[in-house]
Design a protein around this motif. Structure first.
Motif, PDB file in Angstrom:
ATOM      1  N   CYS A   1     -61.266   6.996 -26.667  1.00 41.14           N
ATOM      2  CA  CYS A   1     -61.474   5.638 -26.162  1.00 41.14           C
ATOM      3  C   CYS A   1     -60.453   5.274 -25.100  1.00 41.14           C
ATOM      4  CB  CYS A   1     -61.395   4.625 -27.308  1.00 41.14           C
ATOM      5  SG  CYS A   1     -62.780   4.702 -28.445  1.00 41.14           S
ATOM      6  N   CYS A   2     -59.181   5.289 -25.470  1.00 39.49           N
ATOM      7  CA  CYS A   2     -58.132   4.792 -24.572  1.00 39.49           C
ATOM      8  C   CYS A   2     -57.351   5.884 -23.869  1.00 39.49           C
ATOM      9  CB  CYS A   2     -57.177   3.890 -25.339  1.00 39.49           C
ATOM     10  SG  CYS A   2     -56.109   4.765 -26.505  1.00 39.49           S
TER      11      CYS A   2
ATOM     12  N   LEU B   1     -54.786   2.615 -33.127  1.00 43.99           N
ATOM     13  CA  LEU B   1     -55.187   1.288 -32.675  1.00 43.99           C
ATOM     14  C   LEU B   1     -56.690   1.205 -32.446  1.00 43.99           C
ATOM     15  CD1 LEU B   1     -54.172  -1.504 -31.905  1.00 43.99           C
ATOM     16  CD2 LEU B   1     -53.816  -0.653 -29.593  1.00 43.99           C
ATOM     17  N   CYS B   2     -57.247   2.192 -31.787  1.00 46.97           N
ATOM     18  CA  CYS B   2     -58.693   2.194 -31.539  1.00 46.97           C
ATOM     19  C   CYS B   2     -59.480   2.340 -32.842  1.00 46.97           C
ATOM     20  CB  CYS B   2     -59.069   3.293 -30.550  1.00 46.97           C
ATOM     21  SG  CYS B   2     -58.534   2.937 -28.859  1.00 46.97           S
TER      22      CYS B   2
ATOM     23  N   GLU C   1     -58.617   1.228 -35.750  1.00 44.23           N
ATOM     24  CA  GLU C   1     -58.595  -0.085 -36.411  1.00 44.23           C
ATOM     25  C   GLU C   1     -59.578  -1.042 -35.751  1.00 44.23           C
ATOM     26  OE1 GLU C   1     -57.127  -1.258 -39.238  1.00 44.23           O
ATOM     27  OE2 GLU C   1     -56.679   0.867 -39.512  1.00 44.23           O
ATOM     28  N   ALA C   2     -59.649  -1.011 -34.419  1.00 46.11           N
ATOM     29  CA  ALA C   2     -60.583  -1.875 -33.697  1.00 46.11           C
ATOM     30  C   ALA C   2     -62.028  -1.534 -34.070  1.00 46.11           C
ATOM     31  CB  ALA C   2     -60.372  -1.745 -32.194  1.00 46.11           C
TER      32      ALA C   2
ATOM     33  N   ASP D   1     -62.771  -2.713 -37.601  1.00 48.08           N
ATOM     34  CA  ASP D   1     -62.957  -4.160 -37.584  1.00 48.08           C
ATOM     35  C   ASP D   1     -64.345  -4.513 -37.071  1.00 48.08           C
ATOM     36  OD1 ASP D   1     -61.884  -6.901 -37.830  1.00 48.08           O
ATOM     37  OD2 ASP D   1     -62.121  -6.912 -35.641  1.00 48.08           O
ATOM     38  N   GLU D   2     -64.788  -3.825 -36.031  1.00 49.52           N
ATOM     39  CA  GLU D   2     -66.109  -4.050 -35.459  1.00 49.52           C
ATOM     40  C   GLU D   2     -67.209  -3.747 -36.482  1.00 49.52           C
ATOM     41  OE1 GLU D   2     -68.275  -5.588 -32.483  1.00 49.52           O
ATOM     42  OE2 GLU D   2     -66.133  -5.206 -32.246  1.00 49.52           O
TER      43      GLU D   2
ATOM     44  N   HIS E   1     -66.673   0.218 -28.593  1.00 55.82           N
ATOM     45  CA  HIS E   1     -65.241   0.222 -28.300  1.00 55.82           C
ATOM     46  C   HIS E   1     -64.921   1.133 -27.112  1.00 55.82           C
ATOM     47  CE1 HIS E   1     -61.081  -0.614 -28.979  1.00 55.82           C
ATOM     48  NE2 HIS E   1     -60.820   0.677 -28.927  1.00 55.82           N
TER      49      HIS E   1
ATOM     50  N   CYS F   1     -62.974  -0.070 -23.754  1.00 55.15           N
ATOM     51  CA  CYS F   1     -61.800   0.615 -23.196  1.00 55.15           C
ATOM     52  C   CYS F   1     -62.057   1.065 -21.762  1.00 55.15           C
ATOM     53  CB  CYS F   1     -61.403   1.807 -24.061  1.00 55.15           C
ATOM     54  SG  CYS F   1     -60.608   1.339 -25.604  1.00 55.15           S
TER      55      CYS F   1
END
Length: 116
Positions: free
Chosen positions: A10-11, A37-38, A40-41, A44-45, A62, A66
């Motif tokens: 992602c990032c 971090l990704c 967790e995002a 959450d989604e 996600h 990004c």
């Protein structure tokens, strides 16, 4: 225990991880390796909203998010500064990493901040 560098799909963040950990993360996120971090995002989604996303949909959403952020020029500049500072901090001897021990007692900023 074998260590390998893994890049977030992602990032783009790179982390050194065990092969077992990389396999576990990929198994949870539709075959893609995501940084903490990704991941967790994405979790959450998946869990929020009235109609939760499926994992595959959440990962795709996600990744799209990004990708939009990476195309922002301000983010690219900030990322470049982060990388430059990280490289600079790695070049400094460990004794000069302590701000108080390496700081000059003069009021001139030229030795502390070379860009002034």
């Amino acid at each position: 225990m074998e260590i390998e560098s893994a890049k977030c799909e992602c990032c783009g963040l790179k982390e050194d991880c065990t092969l077992e950990y990389i396999r576990d993360v990929k198994a949870k996120f539709d075959g893609k390796w995501l940084c903490g971090l990704c991941s967790e995002a994405v979790r959450d989604e998946v869990s929020r909203g009235k109609k939760p996303f499926e994992m595959e949909e959440a990962v795709k959403a996600h990744m799209s998010f990004c990708g939009k952020i990476k195309s922002n020029p301000a983010v690219r500049v900030a990322d470049g500064m982060r990388q430059m500072l990280r490289r600079r901090s790695m070049d400094l001897p460990s004794s000069s990493n302590k701000y108080s021990s390496s700081r000059s007692t003069t009021t001139s900023h030229s030795s502390t901040f070379p860009w002034h």
